[in-house]
Design an enzyme around this catalytic site. Sequence first.
Site, PDB file in Angstrom:
ATOM      1  N   TYR A  35       0.868  -1.081   0.034  1.00 16.28           N
ATOM      2  CA  TYR A  35       0.028  -0.173  -0.007  1.00 16.28           C
ATOM      3  C   TYR A  35       0.893   1.356  -0.049  1.00 16.28           C
ATOM      4  CZ  TYR A  35       0.956   1.022   4.959  1.00 16.28           C
ATOM      5  OH  TYR A  35       1.722   1.334   6.233  1.00 16.28           O
ATOM      6  N   LYS A 150       6.445  -1.832   1.929  1.00 18.92           N
ATOM      7  CA  LYS A 150       5.288  -1.120   2.486  1.00 18.92           C
ATOM      8  C   LYS A 150       4.038  -2.227   2.389  1.00 18.92           C
ATOM      9  CE  LYS A 150       3.280   3.517   3.051  1.00 18.92           C
ATOM     10  NZ  LYS A 150       3.500   3.088   4.618  1.00 18.92           N
ATOM     11  N   GLU A 182      13.239   2.982  13.607  1.00 17.40           N
ATOM     12  CA  GLU A 182      12.128   3.799  13.245  1.00 17.40           C
ATOM     13  C   GLU A 182      10.960   3.723  14.171  1.00 17.40           C
ATOM     14  OE1 GLU A 182      10.003   2.690   9.534  1.00 17.40           O
ATOM     15  OE2 GLU A 182      10.053   0.561   9.931  1.00 17.40           O
ATOM     16  N   LEU A 206      11.401   1.466   6.792  1.00 23.26           N
ATOM     17  CA  LEU A 206      10.493   1.813   5.472  1.00 23.26           C
ATOM     18  C   LEU A 206      11.304   3.204   4.929  1.00 23.26           C
ATOM     19  CD1 LEU A 206       7.768   1.132   3.844  1.00 23.26           C
ATOM     20  CD2 LEU A 206       7.076   3.261   5.098  1.00 23.26           C
TER      21      LEU A 206
END
Length: 290
Positions: A35, A150, A182, A206
Amino acid sequence: MPSKLDVYLNGEFLPLAEAKVSVLDRGFLFADGVYEVIPAYGGKLFRLQQHLDRLNNSLAAIRMKPVMDDLQWAEVLNRLVEPRAQLDQSVYLQVTRGSGSNRDHQLPTDYTPTTFAMCQTIPTNSLDSIAKGIKAITLDDIRWDWCHIKSVALLGNILLKQQASDQNCTEAILLRDGFATEGSASNLFIVNKQQLITPPKSHNLLPGITRDLVLELAMQAGVSCVEQEISEQQLCDADEIWLTSSTKEIMPVIELNRQAVADGQPGPLWKKISSRYSNFKTQLRNQQHD
Ligand code: PDD
């Protein structure tokens, strides 16, 4: 033109209530899909090309082909976004490997992807409250090893975020082998003696589109920036901690593990770069529509 409530599903624009997907869809059964979330300011999509490039990288990583070319995507997404909207919007798009005739772990040799997109408003009050500073905790990263994709498989992310929420915090900063990588839904920056540090891109995180823009804006402002691993100790000693994402922009972390970060207020470098970020958004908003 579709009404604001219309969504895109497999080549059609239709009301949300009429958008239906098979229960055999591999996205539903296996989270077999990827996505993107793309903000739009004044109806202009933010860094569309970069988002589409990342989408195609995610698709390639899960052995899928692009579902349409960039111009076709731009046409679909621009139809969903309300032009010249006062409020910030965001487009969510998702591509799964579609459905077969039964549930089978084996990747199908032939498949018809399911392609879905919709547009939502970004609530301004959430950004206003974020600007006052957020609280975060550190947690061990329980996710898989391919965090650069993702993927719609977000159970790890949402369970980690919930642990933060249970402790009255907005985000969890994730640790792998003693290094902070992250947030559960954001990228990480720290400021150490006027230098901005963010972990280098790797399979541990990501490759955020907001992360790249923040680095660009900081460099333009003459801030010294490095892409370097951040140890747990460095994180705890940081002068400033920021978490970035498309919909939350640059979140200043004012409390980490119940301890104030520096003086417990959003820091001076955050003020400087977040004001440049706002200018960037204003410029995009004021750009002429094609
Ligand atoms: N998530 N890391 C993770 C794990 C994320 O889920 C996100 C964003 C980011 C930041 O990426 P970007 O700057 O491109 O938004 C980093 C989106 C917004 C979401 O899942 O809704």
